[in-house]
Write a protein that holds these residues in place. Structure first.
Motif: not given
Length: 365
Positions: A307-316, A353-359
């Protein structure tokens, strides 16, 4: 006609080892594994092999897409490990497990980057009209190469290699498009032989002496200089690949980045330097271990399923010591439009979704 990813299916063994158990198994100090960012790792059972796990993941992917086995006309196997040594072809092992003798198949070997290469090949085949529905299977089990097996781990990262499978169904019926692809090869190609078994091929056939010495197991032959050179190369690869796929896709950023480094710190910094939000990531390695190229499919599938807000622009994106590549996936609507199904993953672990600080805190050794 444009092709994209119609669905993703996965199968991961339910058994887990926690960080303390992994450290004990590999003879490492307590806390060394957790300090490298690994909380737990999937453990394969006696019947969990690349072909059997890939077949289970493929069934989930087909089911999610509303497709029958007869709808599949090509299967590309892109895992790193195999049930049997070369020249055995894993794709036919998977098709045998599925009961699909009427389907074509072949393997592609390019370590963890093979998943992205296989997706781009599948896209080209679908758009050419020669194939309609292609399954890209990534399945691995590393314990016979990198398991404890009475051999000490050189680094805590050696303990991260895990087991599981994920499959992506590529079709023109997808609600997204693979809109960009880029690759970057390490100028120091001598590094291609820096990791892997020492014997078992034409240069050093496996004999009793080599078997007793463990030369058929995974070996690391890199110096400190090699590691420094690889780190610099990986930064160069990101600076080349991400802007290239942005330009091809006509976007100025990505809403989700599926990447799977064993040490996420440098990757997060590289994304930030390129203007990509480091929080637009989802790492599966800390909870599942590194499953090879299947990681990228799992990241995307779990992001959608949780259920994350993935958006429509994905990079792999995937980087190895000798080769790196990246792919842009653009959804037709507000999200990638990918159908997902799987087994063996607790989606609750990735719902927020984790914050950059948590990551940075969780993934800095």
């Amino acid at each position: 006609m444009k092709a994209g990813i119609r669905s993703i299916g996965w199968w991961v063994p339910e058994a887990r080892l926690d960080a303390q158990e992994i450290a004990q198994a590999y003879g490492l100090p307590a806390g060394a594994v957790a300090g490298a960012g690994l909380h737990s790792r999937a453990v394969a059972g006696p019947d969990d092999h690349p072909s059997t796990m890939a077949a289970r993941a493929t069934r989930h992917a087909l089911g999610a897409a509303g497709l029958a086995l007869d709808d599949l006309d090509l299967l590309i196997f892109a895992g790193v490990t195999r049930d049997w040594p070369n020249p055995w072809v894993a794709a036919f092992g998977v098709l045998h497990e599925l009961g699909a003798p009427g389907c074509a198949g072949f393997d592609i070997a390019n370590r963890c980057a093979a998943g992205i290469d296989a997706l781009w090949i599948a896209k080209a085949l679908v758009e050419s009209g020669t194939h309609k529905t292609v399954a890209v299977c990534c399945a691995d089990r590393f314990d016979h190469y990198l398991g404890p097996q009475d051999r000490p781990a050189r680094t805590p990262f050696d303990t991260m290699y895990s087991a599981g499978a994920a499959t992506a169904i590529v079709s023109a019926e997808a609600d997204n498009t693979m809109a960009g692809y880029a690759h970057y090869t390490n100028p120091r190609l001598a590094v291609h032989c820096a990791t892997g078994p020492w014997s078992g091929g034409s240069r050093a056939p496996l004999d009793r002496r080599g078997l007793e010495a463990g030369h058929h197991l995974w070996q690391v032959r890199m110096s400190v200089r090699d590691l420094d050179d690889i780190s610099r190369y990986e930064v160069e690869a990101d600076r080349h690949n991400y802007p290239s796929i942005m330009k091809q896709a006509g976007v100025d950023g990505f809403d989700l980045v599926a990447c799977s480094p064993l040490d996420p710190g440098p990757q997060l910094k590289a994304l930030q330097d390129l203007g990509i939000d480091p929080a637009a990531t989802l790492f599966t390695v800390p909870r599942l271990g590194h499953i090879g190229p299947a990681d990228l499919f799992l990241i995307l599938g779990i992001a959608v399923a949780s259920g994350r807000a993935v958006g429509n622009r994905v990079a792999m994106s995937m980087r190895t010591s000798a080769y790196a590549n990246a792919l842009a996936l653009i959804g037709a609507g507000s999200d990638p439009g990918i159908r997902v199904a799987g087994q063996g993953v607790d989606l609750r672990l990735w719902q927020a979704a984790p914050s950059p600080e948590r990551l940075a805190e969780e993934h800095t050794p």
